[in-house]
Motif scaffolding. Structure first.
Motif, PDB file in Angstrom:
ATOM      1  N   ASP A  67       0.820  -1.210   0.000  1.00  0.00           N
ATOM      2  CA  ASP A  67       0.000   0.000   0.000  1.00  0.00           C
ATOM      3  C   ASP A  67       0.857   1.265   0.000  1.00  0.00           C
ATOM      4  OD1 ASP A  67      -2.408  -1.392  -0.045  1.00  0.00           O
ATOM      5  OD2 ASP A  67      -2.375  -1.671   2.124  1.00  0.00           O
ATOM      6  N   SER A 113       2.102   1.614  -3.521  1.00  0.00           N
ATOM      7  CA  SER A 113       1.022   1.967  -4.452  1.00  0.00           C
ATOM      8  C   SER A 113       0.714   3.463  -4.420  1.00  0.00           C
ATOM      9  CB  SER A 113      -0.241   1.155  -4.145  1.00  0.00           C
ATOM     10  OG  SER A 113      -0.879   1.654  -2.999  1.00  0.00           O
ATOM     11  N   MET A 114       1.166   4.158  -3.361  1.00  0.00           N
ATOM     12  CA  MET A 114       0.987   5.615  -3.332  1.00  0.00           C
ATOM     13  C   MET A 114       1.718   6.294  -4.496  1.00  0.00           C
ATOM     14  SD  MET A 114       1.311   6.562   0.657  1.00  0.00           S
ATOM     15  CE  MET A 114       0.319   5.646   1.824  1.00  0.00           C
ATOM     16  N   LEU A 127      -0.651   7.169  -7.350  1.00  0.00           N
ATOM     17  CA  LEU A 127      -1.790   8.069  -7.166  1.00  0.00           C
ATOM     18  C   LEU A 127      -1.820   9.114  -8.279  1.00  0.00           C
ATOM     19  CD1 LEU A 127      -1.607   8.586  -3.325  1.00  0.00           C
ATOM     20  CD2 LEU A 127      -3.563   7.675  -4.559  1.00  0.00           C
ATOM     21  N   ASN A 142      -8.434   7.283  -8.669  1.00  0.00           N
ATOM     22  CA  ASN A 142      -7.662   6.510  -7.703  1.00  0.00           C
ATOM     23  C   ASN A 142      -8.479   5.415  -7.029  1.00  0.00           C
ATOM     24  OD1 ASN A 142      -5.271   7.932  -8.060  1.00  0.00           O
ATOM     25  ND2 ASN A 142      -5.909   9.518  -6.626  1.00  0.00           N
ATOM     26  N   HIS A 194      -9.350   2.389  -8.061  1.00  0.00           N
ATOM     27  CA  HIS A 194      -8.724   1.072  -8.138  1.00  0.00           C
ATOM     28  C   HIS A 194      -7.361   1.187  -8.776  1.00  0.00           C
ATOM     29  CE1 HIS A 194     -12.469  -0.774  -7.002  1.00  0.00           C
ATOM     30  NE2 HIS A 194     -13.089  -0.101  -7.950  1.00  0.00           N
ATOM     31  N   TYR A 207     -10.620   6.409  -0.546  1.00  0.00           N
ATOM     32  CA  TYR A 207      -9.810   5.615   0.392  1.00  0.00           C
ATOM     33  C   TYR A 207      -8.308   5.769   0.180  1.00  0.00           C
ATOM     34  CZ  TYR A 207      -7.902   1.757   3.042  1.00  0.00           C
ATOM     35  OH  TYR A 207      -7.159   1.027   3.933  1.00  0.00           O
ATOM     36  N   ARG A 208      -7.855   5.575  -1.040  1.00  0.00           N
ATOM     37  CA  ARG A 208      -6.396   5.611  -1.275  1.00  0.00           C
ATOM     38  C   ARG A 208      -5.829   7.007  -1.048  1.00  0.00           C
ATOM     39  NH1 ARG A 208      -4.892   4.119  -6.652  1.00  0.00           N
ATOM     40  NH2 ARG A 208      -2.767   4.165  -5.886  1.00  0.00           N
ATOM     41  N   SER A 209      -6.589   8.017  -1.434  1.00  0.00           N
ATOM     42  CA  SER A 209      -6.117   9.384  -1.215  1.00  0.00           C
ATOM     43  C   SER A 209      -6.064   9.701   0.276  1.00  0.00           C
ATOM     44  CB  SER A 209      -7.038  10.382  -1.920  1.00  0.00           C
ATOM     45  OG  SER A 209      -7.240  10.012  -3.259  1.00  0.00           O
ATOM     46  N   GLN A 253      -5.701   7.577   2.711  1.00  0.00           N
ATOM     47  CA  GLN A 253      -4.582   6.834   3.281  1.00  0.00           C
ATOM     48  C   GLN A 253      -3.266   7.564   3.002  1.00  0.00           C
ATOM     49  OE1 GLN A 253      -3.544   2.984   1.431  1.00  0.00           O
ATOM     50  NE2 GLN A 253      -3.601   2.116   3.473  1.00  0.00           N
TER      51      GLN A 253
END
Lengths: 259, 276
Positions: A96, A99-100, A103, A110, A112, B154-156, B158
């Motif tokens: 994770d 994976s940033m 972005l 973002n 998926h 979510y990813r942003s 995080q």
């Protein structure tokens, strides 16, 4: 592409409110370069990084990254911040973190990871030789492993430039030399700018060395020049006091010690 | 036990309390995790207390206190967010100021308002058993908004929680994400207030995620477990408070806090079995 400027600073003055940290900084880095900038703590290394990344605006002077403003050009920079012991408690897995690097500015894209994203993440992990750690929590890793994760995250951005801030500060000397070997390998395709207070660590590996201490002395050479040591620039004497020869010392043996 | 629970939820007000707990649990589990990971627990407390200013003001002007609470909590959240983004400095002093201004304003306007105002206590200490259908609708709306917000971003979320600078360098709209997160915190605070009161809102935001963080290794796991724990704590607290005839909000907070301490102790023993 050699000869093309990837980072260019002209007469940059910068600092915070009443505290000026950088004065009249000129710096030009070209594609394929591997530059190590040394300097004492408080000498403006961090400020220089922030200026290059467009995180603070210089009082005067111009900054160009890949020929455009840093706010746009930083997109091409794979930023590797110094590891903070502080974020130890953050629960997150290696995958994770890396994976940033994928972005996008448009937050709605973002949702998926695409197949391409996944492939790039995997490649970055493999390049740093930590694919087997992908599902581990970063809090279970050693300093050296964490540093590799941070570099892998930068690689996942598919950068033209890697910008590393004190990459070996929390890494033992053996992992540190392995890290530099990896960086030398990466330098075949990516320009690298590395900032550190530790001359002995970087001097073996970089192609050229400069010194930041309020002003920047950089002539695109490997040697520590007399100019860097001269009173006006006041490059920290202790960095060179313990006998750094012109060709710069080979630091530690690679097979030695656990620190 | 089953009979007791069946008896308890035969009452309308208990059913409302149950639904309220479930909805608020969802919002608190998700938002609380973000609050804990961003280390802005104190900010959450500040927002809750600032909201009291809105409650007092709305009361004075004969409006719905919930409306005032929403307005004040969202505005104070945005205010704090702007300060954080502008200065980057620790803003805890300012939070303290906002915290007290909100309370002082609330108390003054409440005391200026003539008439009977016993139910104002419910905003301070919660009134889970007096949750109305209107309250439930608001809770459902907020819970849904929070779920959508977290699912999409979510990813942003995080990324900015883990490394704000890196997110900025990647040109993520950090300010917009951060401010919208604070608005969601403001809304969550308002609905959690109905259950445990503004004084104990911090407990609902922090204890489930803190407990979850003992067992989970990533944000998603923490969020899901926090929701489950919120439900568990609320349900257990509700049953105990009914059986012993105690104030529901306080019992829920105590159940949560004791569970956290127990979990932390168990965890400690499990990781260091030899340490005496």
């Amino acid at each position: 592409m050699a000869g093309q400027a990837v980072i260019e600073l002209e007469d940059v003055w910068a600092g915070y409110e009443s505290d000026r940290v950088l004065e009249a900084v000129n710096f030009r880095m070209e594609a394929g370069d591997y530059v190590g900038l040394i300097g004492p703590n408080g000498g403006g290394k961090t400020t220089l990084i922030k200026v290059i990344l467009g995180l603070i605006k210089p009082e005067r002077g111009s900054v160009r990254v890949m020929g455009v403003s840093p706010e746009k050009g930083r997109h091409f920079i794979g930023y590797v911040p110094q590891i903070q012991q502080d974020d130890k408690a953050f629960p997150i897995k290696v995958w994770d973190v890396v994976s940033m690097g994928r972005l996008k500015t448009n937050i709605l894209s973002n949702l998926h990871l695409t197949d391409i994203d996944k492939a790039v993440i995997e490649r970055s992990l493999r390049q740093m030789d930590i694919l087997d750690l992908a599902r581990r929590s970063i809090n279970e890793l050693s300093g050296g492993q964490r540093q590799r994760v941070t570099i892998a995250r930068a690689l996942a951005t598919e950068p033209n430039i890697l910008l590393l801030d004190e990459p070996t500060s929390s890494v033992d000397s053996r992992s540190s030399s392995q890290l530099y070997d990896l960086l030398a390998e990466l330098n075949k395709s990516i320009s690298i700018l590395l900032i550190s207070h530790d001359l002995t660590a970087i001097s073996t590996y970089v192609k050229t060395i400069g010194c930041v201490n309020r002003r920047l002395v950089y002539n695109g050479q490997k040697e520590i020049t007399g100019e860097m040591l001269s009173g006006a620039y006041d490059c920290p004497v202790d960095l060179v006091a313990h006998g750094v020869p012109h060709r710069v010392l080979p630091s530690h043996q690679e097979e030695d010690d656990h620190d | 036990m089953i009979d007791l629970i069946r008896n308890i939820f035969a009452y309308d007000f208990m059913r409302n309390a149950l639904f309220a707990s479930l909805l608020v649990g969802v919002a608190c589990g998700l938002i609380g995790t973000l609050v804990v990971l961003n280390r802005i627990v104190f900010l959450g407390g500040g927002i809750a207390h600032a909201a009291y200013g809105g409650i007092g003001l709305a009361y004075y002007f004969g409006q719905d206190p919930m409306l005032g609470a929403i307005l004040f909590s969202v505005l104070s959240a945005l205010g704090m967010g702007v300060v954080h983004l502008r200065t980057k400095a620790r803003s805890d002093t300012l939070i303290g100021v906002m915290w007290s201004i909100g309370m002082a304003t609330g108390i003054i306007f409440v005391s200026l308002t003539p008439g009977f105002k016993a139910d104002l206590m419910s905003y301070l200490f919660g009134s889970l058993l007096a949750v109305s259908d209107t309250d439930l609708r608001l809770m459902a709306f907020v819970a849904l908004a929070v779920v959508a917000f977290v699912a999409v971003l979510y990813r942003s979320l995080q990324a900015i929680s883990f490394d704000e600078t890196f997110s900025t360098v990647r040109n993520l709209p950090v300010a917009a994400i951060y401010l919208s997160m604070l608005v969601m915190i403001g809304l969550t605070v308002v609905i959690a207030m109905r259950i445990v009161g503004l004084i104990m809102v911090i407990a609902m935001l922090t204890i489930p995620p803190a407990t979850a963080s003992l067992f989970q290794k990533d944000m998603k796991g923490m969020m899901l477990l926090s929701i489950g724990l919120s439900w568990l704590f609320s349900l257990a607290g509700l049953v105990v408070s009914f059986a012993l005839n105690l104030q529901a909000g306080s019992v829920i907070v105590l159940v949560a806090a004791l569970s956290y301490l127990a979990a932390a102790a168990v965890r400690k023993l499990a990781t260091h079995p030899k340490v005496s």
